[in-house]
Structures are given as structure tokens and as C-alpha cells.
Design a protein around this motif. Structure first.
Motif, PDB file in Angstrom:
ATOM      1  N   ALA A 274      40.103  32.998  21.506  1.00  0.00           N
ATOM      2  CA  ALA A 274      39.278  31.885  21.030  1.00  0.00           C
ATOM      3  C   ALA A 274      39.695  30.533  21.614  1.00  0.00           C
ATOM      4  N   PRO A 275      40.980  30.146  21.516  1.00  0.00           N
ATOM      5  CA  PRO A 275      41.334  28.839  22.075  1.00  0.00           C
ATOM      6  C   PRO A 275      41.092  28.719  23.567  1.00  0.00           C
ATOM      7  N   LEU A 276      41.376  29.784  24.319  1.00  0.00           N
ATOM      8  CA  LEU A 276      41.148  29.722  25.763  1.00  0.00           C
ATOM      9  C   LEU A 276      39.661  29.738  26.094  1.00  0.00           C
ATOM     10  N   SER A 277      38.838  30.302  25.206  1.00  0.00           N
ATOM     11  CA  SER A 277      37.384  30.244  25.401  1.00  0.00           C
ATOM     12  C   SER A 277      36.910  28.795  25.384  1.00  0.00           C
ATOM     13  N   PHE A 278      37.354  28.044  24.374  1.00  0.00           N
ATOM     14  CA  PHE A 278      36.950  26.642  24.279  1.00  0.00           C
ATOM     15  C   PHE A 278      37.518  25.817  25.434  1.00  0.00           C
ATOM     16  N   SER A 279      38.755  26.100  25.848  1.00  0.00           N
ATOM     17  CA  SER A 279      39.347  25.402  26.992  1.00  0.00           C
ATOM     18  C   SER A 279      38.543  25.641  28.261  1.00  0.00           C
ATOM     19  N   ALA A 280      38.211  26.899  28.525  1.00  0.00           N
ATOM     20  CA  ALA A 280      37.478  27.240  29.741  1.00  0.00           C
ATOM     21  C   ALA A 280      36.073  26.664  29.727  1.00  0.00           C
ATOM     22  N   ALA A 281      35.381  26.769  28.592  1.00  0.00           N
ATOM     23  CA  ALA A 281      34.019  26.238  28.495  1.00  0.00           C
ATOM     24  C   ALA A 281      34.008  24.730  28.656  1.00  0.00           C
ATOM     25  N   ALA A 282      34.957  24.052  28.024  1.00  0.00           N
ATOM     26  CA  ALA A 282      35.025  22.589  28.138  1.00  0.00           C
ATOM     27  C   ALA A 282      35.376  22.159  29.554  1.00  0.00           C
ATOM     28  N   ALA A 283      36.246  22.937  30.228  1.00  0.00           N
ATOM     29  CA  ALA A 283      36.602  22.612  31.611  1.00  0.00           C
ATOM     30  C   ALA A 283      35.385  22.720  32.525  1.00  0.00           C
ATOM     31  N   LEU A 284      34.567  23.733  32.317  1.00  0.00           N
ATOM     32  CA  LEU A 284      33.344  23.884  33.107  1.00  0.00           C
ATOM     33  C   LEU A 284      32.358  22.764  32.819  1.00  0.00           C
ATOM     34  N   ALA A 285      32.227  22.401  31.541  1.00  0.00           N
ATOM     35  CA  ALA A 285      31.261  21.368  31.160  1.00  0.00           C
ATOM     36  C   ALA A 285      31.640  20.004  31.703  1.00  0.00           C
ATOM     37  N   GLY A 286      32.949  19.717  31.746  1.00  0.00           N
ATOM     38  CA  GLY A 286      33.377  18.388  32.148  1.00  0.00           C
ATOM     39  C   GLY A 286      33.703  18.235  33.614  1.00  0.00           C
ATOM     40  N   ARG A 287      33.456  19.271  34.402  1.00  0.00           N
ATOM     41  CA  ARG A 287      33.816  19.237  35.819  1.00  0.00           C
ATOM     42  C   ARG A 287      32.961  18.230  36.586  1.00  0.00           C
ATOM     43  N   ASP A 288      33.615  17.463  37.452  1.00  0.00           N
ATOM     44  CA  ASP A 288      32.923  16.517  38.345  1.00  0.00           C
ATOM     45  C   ASP A 288      32.047  15.533  37.583  1.00  0.00           C
ATOM     46  N   ALA A 289      32.575  14.970  36.522  1.00  0.00           N
ATOM     47  CA  ALA A 289      31.806  13.999  35.725  1.00  0.00           C
ATOM     48  C   ALA A 289      32.701  12.822  35.357  1.00  0.00           C
ATOM     49  N   ASP A 290      32.078  11.640  35.194  1.00  0.00           N
ATOM     50  CA  ASP A 290      32.834  10.494  34.724  1.00  0.00           C
ATOM     51  C   ASP A 290      33.218  10.726  33.269  1.00  0.00           C
ATOM     52  N   PRO A 291      34.216   9.979  32.740  1.00  0.00           N
ATOM     53  CA  PRO A 291      34.712  10.250  31.383  1.00  0.00           C
ATOM     54  C   PRO A 291      33.639  10.224  30.303  1.00  0.00           C
ATOM     55  N   ALA A 292      32.725   9.264  30.323  1.00  0.00           N
ATOM     56  CA  ALA A 292      31.709   9.173  29.275  1.00  0.00           C
ATOM     57  C   ALA A 292      30.744  10.357  29.335  1.00  0.00           C
ATOM     58  N   THR A 293      30.319  10.710  30.561  1.00  0.00           N
ATOM     59  CA  THR A 293      29.409  11.855  30.706  1.00  0.00           C
ATOM     60  C   THR A 293      30.109  13.148  30.324  1.00  0.00           C
ATOM     61  N   ARG A 294      31.372  13.271  30.731  1.00  0.00           N
ATOM     62  CA  ARG A 294      32.139  14.460  30.374  1.00  0.00           C
ATOM     63  C   ARG A 294      32.258  14.596  28.861  1.00  0.00           C
ATOM     64  N   GLN A 295      32.506  13.454  28.186  1.00  0.00           N
ATOM     65  CA  GLN A 295      32.619  13.481  26.732  1.00  0.00           C
ATOM     66  C   GLN A 295      31.337  13.998  26.095  1.00  0.00           C
ATOM     67  N   ALA A 296      30.195  13.494  26.562  1.00  0.00           N
ATOM     68  CA  ALA A 296      28.911  13.914  26.000  1.00  0.00           C
ATOM     69  C   ALA A 296      28.637  15.387  26.292  1.00  0.00           C
ATOM     70  N   ARG A 297      28.908  15.820  27.529  1.00  0.00           N
ATOM     71  CA  ARG A 297      28.687  17.221  27.881  1.00  0.00           C
ATOM     72  C   ARG A 297      29.558  18.150  27.041  1.00  0.00           C
ATOM     73  N   VAL A 298      30.838  17.798  26.934  1.00  0.00           N
ATOM     74  CA  VAL A 298      31.783  18.663  26.230  1.00  0.00           C
ATOM     75  C   VAL A 298      31.417  18.793  24.759  1.00  0.00           C
ATOM     76  N   ASP A 299      31.025  17.685  24.136  1.00  0.00           N
ATOM     77  CA  ASP A 299      30.623  17.757  22.728  1.00  0.00           C
ATOM     78  C   ASP A 299      29.428  18.694  22.548  1.00  0.00           C
ATOM     79  N   ALA A 300      28.453  18.576  23.447  1.00  0.00           N
ATOM     80  CA  ALA A 300      27.275  19.439  23.358  1.00  0.00           C
ATOM     81  C   ALA A 300      27.659  20.905  23.561  1.00  0.00           C
ATOM     82  N   VAL A 301      28.525  21.152  24.534  1.00  0.00           N
ATOM     83  CA  VAL A 301      28.930  22.523  24.825  1.00  0.00           C
ATOM     84  C   VAL A 301      29.747  23.113  23.684  1.00  0.00           C
ATOM     85  N   VAL A 302      30.691  22.340  23.145  1.00  0.00           N
ATOM     86  CA  VAL A 302      31.537  22.859  22.067  1.00  0.00           C
ATOM     87  C   VAL A 302      30.704  23.234  20.854  1.00  0.00           C
ATOM     88  N   ALA A 303      29.747  22.380  20.481  1.00  0.00           N
ATOM     89  CA  ALA A 303      28.914  22.666  19.311  1.00  0.00           C
ATOM     90  C   ALA A 303      28.046  23.902  19.533  1.00  0.00           C
TER      91      ALA A 303
END
Length: 389
Positions: free
Chosen positions: A302-331
Motif C-alpha cells: 500500500a505505501p509503495l503504491s501511493f509513492s509510485a502513483a504520486a511519482a508518476l503524477a508529479g513527473r516533469d511538473a512545476d511544484p504547484a501543478t505537481r501538487q494539484a495533480r498528486v492530490d487528484a491522483v491520491v484521492a
């Protein structure tokens, strides 16, 4: 690590610990709940199905609220919902009120699951190293405490269980990580790489099928199949949680040294053997040994699932965009949690209505998929790269 991040990390760990303690305090008392409200396996499966579906709704609600209100505020609201609903469910004078209390608990469960992981992922990105396994280890520690409390208070008045509600109430006032979403929080998330994330999500489904089956039906399995002593049925859950917690607490280092893919494949092999032992156990002590090995095998999925998914979501993005993407992906990613919980809690009970040995064959079959799905977890290794540099 600065003082603010240390306080935030402690607060996030406290939220995970509280969530685990409350959840396991309830699930290890399912035999008692069945007796109190005269519920059979199918009726209990229906109640659990309702709770799982509402938890999914709570997670989706968190996705909508977090960008507007901050995930810390939504996490606090979820903890307050859990506190109130647990008190209502335990002190309910009728079956209807009990079911309504569990319904509200389901929503709160989803809110806390989603925002707790949002907070943990944000902390992981700020620190530049893997911390999700130890955060989930705090959940497991809470579960261990909950299982121990169930054993120690097996003969106390049922109304005393309502005191558990004080813990999420206290945790709601902890100093969580403030999050600045910036302007990117209002943008759409059309560029999120969902296809590889879905593969990781399928592994999360397999994990929660196993995990929920062990936590929900393990005590009932010992009670119905082996007629284990009433005060010891929580032993189906306690050794499982202890083993899982120990692996998770060292999971940050294990991931950095071994790698997520290899770690998951070794764990899947252990889990398969352990579930075989559970299904074929000739006595309840042997079944307990199987549950213990199972905890070791699936601990870090479970923890590595969230780590991997968040890493994919936030790849090649500025901090604000990464934050928004990661929140959407985690939920949204959290929905895989509830799909697995649905299979673990409802299907295990439904398939095992005649015999829970047959019911535990459901997670036994699904855990095999982890061998193939492990390759999708390679992005989790990249999270630790800055710390190794």
C-alpha cells in the motif's frame, strides 16, 4: 529536517495511528457486534458493503474539497466525523441508529484515508525520500494497539468502547502540513498518466483484498471454524498487524536498499505461502501463524503504491501543478483501496458463507497477481534518488 516538518511528520503519523486504532478496534469486535445485533455473515457483509461504498464517496469528496480548503482542513473534518460516528454506532439504542453511525463512519474513513495520504505524499516530496512505509507503519501500530485493547477489554461493558472516539477527536487538532496549491489547483488534470497508475492500482486492489479479509474476517474465521476462545479471536489480527508494522517501520530503508520491484515480489511469494497455510490450517494456532506470515508479505504494498502513483503524477511538473495533480491522483487512487476492501470484506464473507476456508481462497488467488504487477512500481524507487545523491 526543520522543526515545522518534524511537527507535521509527527501529526501525520498520529492521524495514521488513530485511523488504524479505530478501524481495528471495530473490526476485531465484529463477532461481538454480530451477537449484539443478531447479524449473520450475509447481513454483516451488506453492512460492510455500505461502509465501503460510503468510504469511496468520502474519498471522492476529499478530492473536491482538498484543492479549495487545504488537505489539512479536510483531514481534520474527517477525524471529527470519525469521532462522532464511532460514538453514535457504539452507543446506538437500535439497529437503525447503529447502521447510520457506521454509514457516517464510512464517509469519515474515506476523508481521512485520502487526505492522510495526501499529507504523507506532500511530506515525502518535501523531504525528497521515501517515508510512506513508516507512515503506514503508524497505522499498523495503531491497529496493534486496537487489537490489544480488544483482547484486554473483552469483558467490559459495550458502552465503554465509545471512549475510542476521543482519539480522533484529539488528533483533529494536530499541526498538519500546510499546503499552498497556488493557481494550478484550479486547472484540470487531463495530463495525468492514468494508464500506468491503473496498473499500480490493481496491486493496491490485491493488497486491500488480502488486508481487509484478514482484519475483517480473521477473528470470525477463528471463532466459527475453530471455536477459538472468545477472548483470543483478535489473535487473527494482532500478529498480522505486528508483523506488518515491523516490516513497514523498516520499509523506508528496505525500499532504498532492495528496490520496490524486488521487495514486492519477495513479499508476494511469502503472502502466497502464508494464505495457503491459513486456508489449510488444521487448528487456530496454525491459522494465526499463517496470518503472521501474511502480514510480513504484504506490508509495503500500500505505501509503495501511493509513492509510485504520486511519482508518476508529479513527473516533469512545476511544484504547484505537481501538487494539484498528486492530490487528484491520491484521492482517485484511493478508490482502488475500497475496491479491494469490497472484495476482501464482502466477497470473502459472501463466498465463505458456508465455510470461511473457501472465502479466504479469494485473496489467495488474487495475491498471485502481485508477481506481475510489481514491475509497475519502479517509479517508487525514484523518490529516494535525491536522498542518495
Amino acid at each position: 529536517m526543520g522543526a515545522d516538518l518534524r511537527r507535521a511528520r509527527a501529526a501525520i503519523a498520529a492521524a495514521f495511528l488513530t485511523q488504524g486504532l479505530v478501524f481495528i478496534s471495530l473490526t476485531t469486535r465484529l463477532p461481538r457486534i454480530q451477537d449484539r445485533w443478531d447479524l449473520g455473515e450475509l447481513a454483516l457483509s451488506g453492512v460492510l458493503l455500505m461502509m465501503v461504498l460510503l468510504a469511496g464517496a468520502g474519498s471522492l469528496l476529499a478530492e473536491r474539497l482538498a484543492p479549495r480548503l487545504d488537505s489539512a482542513r479536510v483531514l481534520r473534518a474527517g477525524l471529527l466525523t470519525v469521532a462522532a460516528s464511532v460514538a453514535v454506532a457504539v452507543l446506538a439504542p437500535t439497529t437503525v441508529v447503529f447502521v447510520l453511525g457506521l454509514a457516517a463512519y464510512g464517509v469519515g474513513l474515506g476523508l481521512v484515508d485520502a487526505t492522510g495520504n495526501m499529507q504523507a505524499v506532500a511530506l515525502e516530496h518535501r523531504l525528497g525520500r521515501v517515508v510512506l512505509p513508516s507512515c503506514h507503519g503508524a497505522w499498523t501500530l495503531g491497529g496493534v494497539i486496537g487489537a490489544v485493547l480488544t483482547i484486554a477489554t473483552a469483558h467490559v461493558a459495550w458502552s465503554a468502547v465509545a471512549l475510542v472516539a476521543l482519539l480522533p477527536l484529539a488528533a483533529a487538532f494536530a499541526p498538519y502540513l500546510p499546503r499552498d496549491h497556488g493557481e494550478a489547483a484550479t486547472t484540470t488534470q487531463t495530463d495525468v498518466p492514468w494508464r500506468p497508475i491503473v496498473l499500480i492500482g490493481l496491486a493496491l486492489v490485491a493488497f486491500y483484498t488480502v488486508d481487509t479479509a484478514a482484519a475483517t474476517w480473521g477473528p470470525v474465521y477463528l471463532d466459527d471454524t475453530f471455536s477459538a476462545p472468545e477472548g483470543l479471536v483478535a489473535l487473527a489480527t494482532l500478529p498480522y498487524l505486528v508483523a506488518s508494522g515491523l516490516v513497514r517501520l523498516v520499509g523506508d530503508r528496505l525500499t532504498e536498499r532492495v528496490g520496490a520491484v524486488r521487495l514486492l515480489r519477495v513479499g508476494a511469494a511469502i503472502a502466497f505461502v502464508a494464505l495457503t497455510v491459513v486456508v489449510a490450517a488444521p487448528s487456530w494456532p496454525v491459522a494465526v501463524l499463517g496470518f503472521t506470515g501474511l502480514g510480513c508479505g504484504v506490508a509495503v504494498v500500500a505505501p509503495l503504491s501511493f509513492s509510485a502513483a504520486a511519482a508518476l503524477a508529479g513527473r516533469d511538473a512545476d511544484p504547484a501543478t505537481r501538487q494539484a495533480r498528486v492530490d487528484a491522483v491520491v484521492a482517485r487512487f484511493n478508490q482502488f483501496n475500497y475496491a479491494g476492501a469490497l472484495l476482501g470484506a464482502v466477497m470473502t464473507g459472501a463466498v465463505g458463507a458456508g465455510s470461511l476456508r473457501v472465502g479466504f481462497a479469494v485473496p489467495l488467488v488474487l495475491v498471485v497477481a502481485l508477481f506481475w504487477l510489481a514491475r509497475a512500481f519502479a517509479p517508487a524507487d525514484a523518490v529516494a534518488a535525491p536522498a542518495d545523491a
